[in-house]
Design a protein around this motif. Structure first.
Motif, short mmCIF file in Angstrom:
data_model
loop_
_atom_site.label_atom_id
_atom_site.label_comp_id
_atom_site.label_asym_id
_atom_site.label_seq_id
_atom_site.Cartn_x
_atom_site.Cartn_y
_atom_site.Cartn_z
N HIS A 118 -7.05 -0.05 18.92
CA HIS A 118 -6.72 0.32 17.54
C HIS A 118 -7.35 -0.69 16.62
CE1 HIS A 118 -3.69 3.12 19.12
NE2 HIS A 118 -3.29 2.14 19.90
N LYS A 119 -8.11 -0.25 15.64
CA LYS A 119 -8.83 -1.16 14.75
C LYS A 119 -8.80 -0.62 13.32
CE LYS A 119 -11.79 -4.43 13.51
NZ LYS A 119 -11.41 -5.86 13.45
N HIS A 120 -8.29 -1.46 12.41
CA HIS A 120 -8.30 -1.11 10.98
C HIS A 120 -9.61 -1.60 10.41
CE1 HIS A 120 -5.29 -0.33 7.48
NE2 HIS A 120 -6.36 0.40 7.41
N ILE A 121 -10.50 -0.67 10.07
CA ILE A 121 -11.83 -1.00 9.61
C ILE A 121 -11.90 -0.84 8.09
CG2 ILE A 121 -14.29 -0.46 9.77
CD1 ILE A 121 -13.80 0.52 12.60
N ASN A 122 -12.34 -1.89 7.44
CA ASN A 122 -12.43 -1.89 5.99
C ASN A 122 -13.31 -0.74 5.50
OD1 ASN A 122 -12.08 -2.74 3.37
ND2 ASN A 122 -13.67 -4.31 3.47
N ARG A 123 -12.84 -0.05 4.46
CA ARG A 123 -13.52 1.06 3.80
C ARG A 123 -13.56 2.35 4.62
NH1 ARG A 123 -19.09 -1.51 1.76
NH2 ARG A 123 -18.99 -2.46 3.83
N LEU A 124 -13.11 2.29 5.87
CA LEU A 124 -13.09 3.49 6.70
C LEU A 124 -11.67 3.97 6.99
CD1 LEU A 124 -15.92 2.75 9.31
CD2 LEU A 124 -16.02 4.24 7.30
N GLY A 125 -10.85 3.07 7.50
CA GLY A 125 -9.49 3.44 7.86
C GLY A 125 -9.15 2.94 9.25
N MET A 126 -8.10 3.49 9.84
CA MET A 126 -7.65 3.08 11.16
C MET A 126 -8.33 3.93 12.23
SD MET A 126 -5.74 1.03 12.96
CE MET A 126 -4.33 0.41 12.02
N GLU A 127 -9.01 3.27 13.16
CA GLU A 127 -9.64 3.96 14.27
C GLU A 127 -8.80 3.75 15.53
OE1 GLU A 127 -11.97 5.70 13.25
OE2 GLU A 127 -12.70 4.68 11.46
N PHE A 186 -9.81 10.37 20.45
CA PHE A 186 -10.18 9.58 19.27
C PHE A 186 -9.46 10.16 18.05
CE2 PHE A 186 -12.81 9.63 15.40
CZ PHE A 186 -12.77 8.28 15.09
N ARG A 187 -8.84 9.26 17.27
CA ARG A 187 -8.19 9.67 16.02
C ARG A 187 -8.61 8.72 14.91
NH1 ARG A 187 -2.43 8.75 16.39
NH2 ARG A 187 -2.67 6.93 15.06
N HIS A 188 -8.91 9.30 13.76
CA HIS A 188 -9.22 8.50 12.57
C HIS A 188 -8.15 8.76 11.52
CE1 HIS A 188 -11.46 6.58 9.33
NE2 HIS A 188 -11.19 7.63 8.60
N ASP A 189 -7.53 7.68 11.03
CA ASP A 189 -6.52 7.77 9.98
C ASP A 189 -7.13 7.28 8.67
OD1 ASP A 189 -4.68 8.47 11.98
OD2 ASP A 189 -4.14 6.38 12.33
#
Length: 813
Positions: free
Chosen positions: A638-647, A711-714
């Motif tokens: 789980h990774k919170h990526i700046n400008r994208l969201g939670m991957e 894979f889920r993108h929040d």
């Protein structure tokens, strides 16, 4: 030469004696609260100073400065003429009236952009996490209060009078810790607590506050407050989230300090505040950030102060945190009265060292280590550790809380609370296992039972227990007994033997409990084997690893009309013997003790799970027998990526090796979460959990080798927000998209005399979720209902067959 030295001395003495030294405190004229990081300008020289986190200042003025100006964002400035002798100054600034709630970008906005871009470009240079090594001492103090609303000033009732008196004379609770923090790149952290105190308790139970609640710095893409990620205003993509204004700039020695205010562009629950950027390495020198949720009536925020420290053996230096404040404020209404709950945390950091200790060894299992005598430090020791002595109100808090908890036997209450996170309730020398009291699933409908085990009051290193339960739909008893011995104080080295007579769904992939926290698999249980098993295991944590070696013997009896065909001989009852090795690896995982047991605070890296099993299985009549090897692994990230969201990623796979076909119990079942709701709202609905497939049933697919990718993108932003007048109910959906794939094969599927499928052409599905489409305000958080739609991607497009609505639940902080 001698005359030159004398002249220089005279000039230095004259210059020094001509300087005026002033000390003081800056406060809010109405509330009396300190104004952290208020600015003090020295006349029209362009020079100035900044008050500390507590509003205190100490400045030296040259003789040509005739006045100073005190300023603070949102307050009226105050000018003070310099006099020959000036006592300790108490400067009270008045809040400005009709101040705009939003800052507006003013010229020079290009200058603001340049300052922020330079600060972001220097992030790694100033980020403590990027330093190779450091060690520092941290003093942490937490205070909590319940404060009556000012509207109760005229309330003369006895309860209100007592509350007013209580809040004036003491705090509700307070705690202190003193620790030594050691860091080594890339991810080794050790927090050694040498002193700890919590009002009312003989032993502190909440030392995780040291590393978990209070952010240590503000150089990550997100600032985590109260468990929620907020976008860092000084990070890439700031222009999408925040508006800035250059409030002021001033010289501090040779350096320029730019004072920038910021507020969110759209999401009112983002941060707003002030950041001070120093031209020396474009570092954050001070930061004030706050977020207010008007519906929950909750504010969270921080105030951070940094210092520039010399680097021994170099002309350079490094920026490092020096003081950190953290606060939570909540409004609570009881009947017709309003009260405010305040929690404030403060850290003071000193004794910073950059020299690596070659003999130091990190305890990777225990990030926060507590000294055996941490709770036994006397008043003299604490006086030496505290940077500032306790005031009368704080000292009274300890005295009152300690006396009160002793009278009401508070340690028993704490003992009760300490077991609840483990799902246990202490009762004398026994613990009641709450998870055995009631269960719901499709096969049993309702199961009622009880579980008991001895606790540390009888023997600290050994626990004996048992459980039983009765399923109403199948009218059958289930039961078990076990014995555990603990070889360490935190129960991380455990030897266990057990006997269980229970039901298990065939082929379920039980790799680790962390992969199925929701319990949906248990609820959907409707195809079962009755399994009587004898087992023994040894489990231990070491470093970032957790390993468990176990053996078991099982007697398996299918309860769903299943037959296994081997050379024309049908069997549904089997005996199996297995030995298994379970592994878990979480690099950089941080842990902290909560109620005496270590809990994971998570890892920034992927977590790996694996199990390898060697076994032998035979039918009851011995007409069928074979050995097998089963291996299964999973990686979750789980990774919170700046400008994208939670991957969110999960990759899981497994394979069984055997000379002969195996019954379903030793194969892999697809993790389907589709539920037959019997016409309730929707005919078939998926029950959402990240680790499952939403468009097929739990027992539709079986495999002897498989690969499952999810894979889920929040997305971080909300589509809209609408709410009732009292904000009790609202709709504030955020969007998630998901793709899942399952591939597997099965040799000799004709041996399974039951209707199953095999995803040998790969099973694909994709879906969309609206999180918090409906949510309820629970005062401290939101309880949300998530609704989505998933579609099985097949060769023929058919919504009625392949599309399914999905429901889920969640909590938003």
């Amino acid at each position: 030469m001698r005359n030159t030295l004398l002249l220089l001395f005279i000039l230095f003495f004259t210059q020094t004696s001509a300087q005026e030294s002033l000390k003081g405190l800056l406060t809010d004229a109405i509330t009396g609260q300190a104004l952290p990081f208020a600015t003090i300008k020295y006349g029209n020289t362009g020079q100035g100073s900044i008050a500390d986190l507590n509003g205190k200042f100490e400045i030296s003025l040259s003789s040509n400065v005739t006045y100073i100006v005190f300023s603070y964002l949102g307050y009226e400035s105050k000018k003070l003429n310099i006099q020959a002798t000036m006592p300790f100054l108490k400067i009270a600034l008045k809040p400005q009236e009709d101040i705009l709630s939003e800052v507006v970008i003013k010229p020079p906005y290009q200058k603001v952009k340049r300052i922020l871009n330079e600060a972001i470009a220097h992030t790694d240079e100033n980020n403590p996490d990027k330093y190779d090594w450091y060690r520092c001492h941290v003093y942490y103090k937490m205070i909590a209060d319940i404060v009556p609303d000012s509207a109760l000033a005229k309330d003369t009732s006895e309860n209100t009078r007592l509350l007013k008196s209580f809040s004036i004379n003491q705090h509700l609770i307070m705690s202190e810790t003193y620790s030594i923090r050691t860091w080594q790149r890339p991810e080794h952290l050790q927090e050694e607590v040498v002193a700890s105190r919590f009002s009312g308790l003989k032993k502190s139970m909440f030392t995780s506050l040291v590393t978990d609640v209070l952010p240590f710095h503000s150089y990550n893409d997100y600032i985590n407050l109260n468990g929620k990620d907020y976008h860092n205003p000084v990070s890439k993509g700031y222009a999408q989230r925040y508006e800035f204004n250059l409030v002021d700039e001033m010289m501090q020695g040779k350096d320029t300090v730019w004072i920038l205010s910021f507020c969110p562009k759209k999401d009112a629950n983002e941060l707003r505040g002030t950041v001070y950027i120093n031209s020396n390495k474009y570092a954050i020198a001070y930061l004030i950030a706050k977020s207010h949720d008007s519906d929950l009536k909750r504010s969270v925020g921080l105030e951070q102060q940094y210092q520039y420290l010399d680097l021994p053996g170099s002309n350079e230096g490094r920026w490092f945190p020096s003081q950190l404040n953290y606060f939570i404020e909540m409004e609570h209404k009881s009947d017709k009265n309003t009260y405010y709950i305040h929690m404030n945390g403060n850290s003071v950091i000193d004794s910073v060292s950059w020299k690596e200790d070659p003999h130091f060894r990190f305890d990777k299992v225990h990030t926060v280590k507590i000294s055996p005598d941490a709770d036994e430090q006397n008043d003299t020791a604490w006086r030496n550790l505290r940077p500032v002595a306790l005031d009368r109100k704080e000292a009274r808090t300890y005295k009152f809380d300690d006396s009160l908890m002793e009278k009401v036997h508070g340690e028993k209450i704490v003992s009760l609370l300490s077991k609840l996170p483990q799902g246990k309730l202490p009762l004398g020398i026994f613990d009641i296992n709450l998870n055995h009291i009631i269960r719901f699933n499709e096969y049993e409908n309702i199961r009622l039972g009880l579980g008991l085990q001895t606790n540390e009051k009888l023997v600290k290193w050994l626990s004996l227990g048992g459980w039983f339960g009765y399923g109403f739909s199948d009218a059958a008893w289930k039961y078990g007994v076990f014995a555990e011995t603990y070889l360490d104080p935190y129960k991380e080295f455990v030897i266990k033997v057990a006997y269980d007579n229970d039901i298990i769904d065939p082929g379920r992939i039980l790799l680790n409990r962390e992969l199925d926290k929701t319990g949906i698999s248990m609820y959907l249980l409707d195809r079962v084997d009755s399994v009587a098993s004898y087992s023994a295991s040894i489990k231990k944590r070491f470093g970032y690893w957790t390993a468990e070696l176990g053996g078991r013997q099982e007697y398996i009896s299918a309860k769903y009309g299943y037959q296994f065909d081997y050379n024309g001989l049908l069997n549904s009852r089997f005996k199996a013997k297995e030995i298994s090795l379970n592994l878990r690896y979480a690099y950089g995982e941080h842990t902290a003790p909560v109620f005496g047991y270590y809990q994971s605070l998570g890892s920034k890296y992927p977590v790996w799970y694996s199990r390898i099993t060697r076994g032998n299985i035979e039918s009851k009549d011995a007409s069928y027998q074979t050995s097998y090897t089963q291996a299964v692994s999973a990686v979750v990230y789980h990774k919170h990526i700046n400008r994208l969201g939670m991957e969110n990623f999960m990759l899981e796979g497994g394979k069984v090796w055997s000379d002969k076909s195996l019954p379903l119990a030793k194969l892999f079942a697809g993790n389907g979460f589709l539920y037959n709701s019997n016409g309730f709202v929707f005919q078939n609905v998926g029950l959402y959990a990240f680790n499952g497939m939403m468009t097929f049933y739990p027992y539709d697919y079986y495999m002897d080798q498989f690969a499952n990718f999810i894979f889920r993108h929040d997305f971080d932003w909300k589509l809209y927000t609408i709410k009732t007048k009292d904000a009790k109910f609202s709709s504030a959906p955020s969007l998630s998209v998901q793709y899942s794939m399952l591939y597997g094969t099965l040799a000799n599927r004709q041996a399974q005399l039951i209707n199953i499928s095999v995803p040998d052409n790969a099973y694909h599905e994709a879906g969309i979720m609206l999180n918090n489409l409906f949510r309820i305000n629970d005062h401290f958080y939101y309880s949300g209902l998530n609704i989505g739609y998933f579609y099985h991607i097949a060769s023929a497009f058919d919504l009625s067959k392949n599309g399914h609505f999905v429901i889920g639940a969640g909590i938003e902080l």
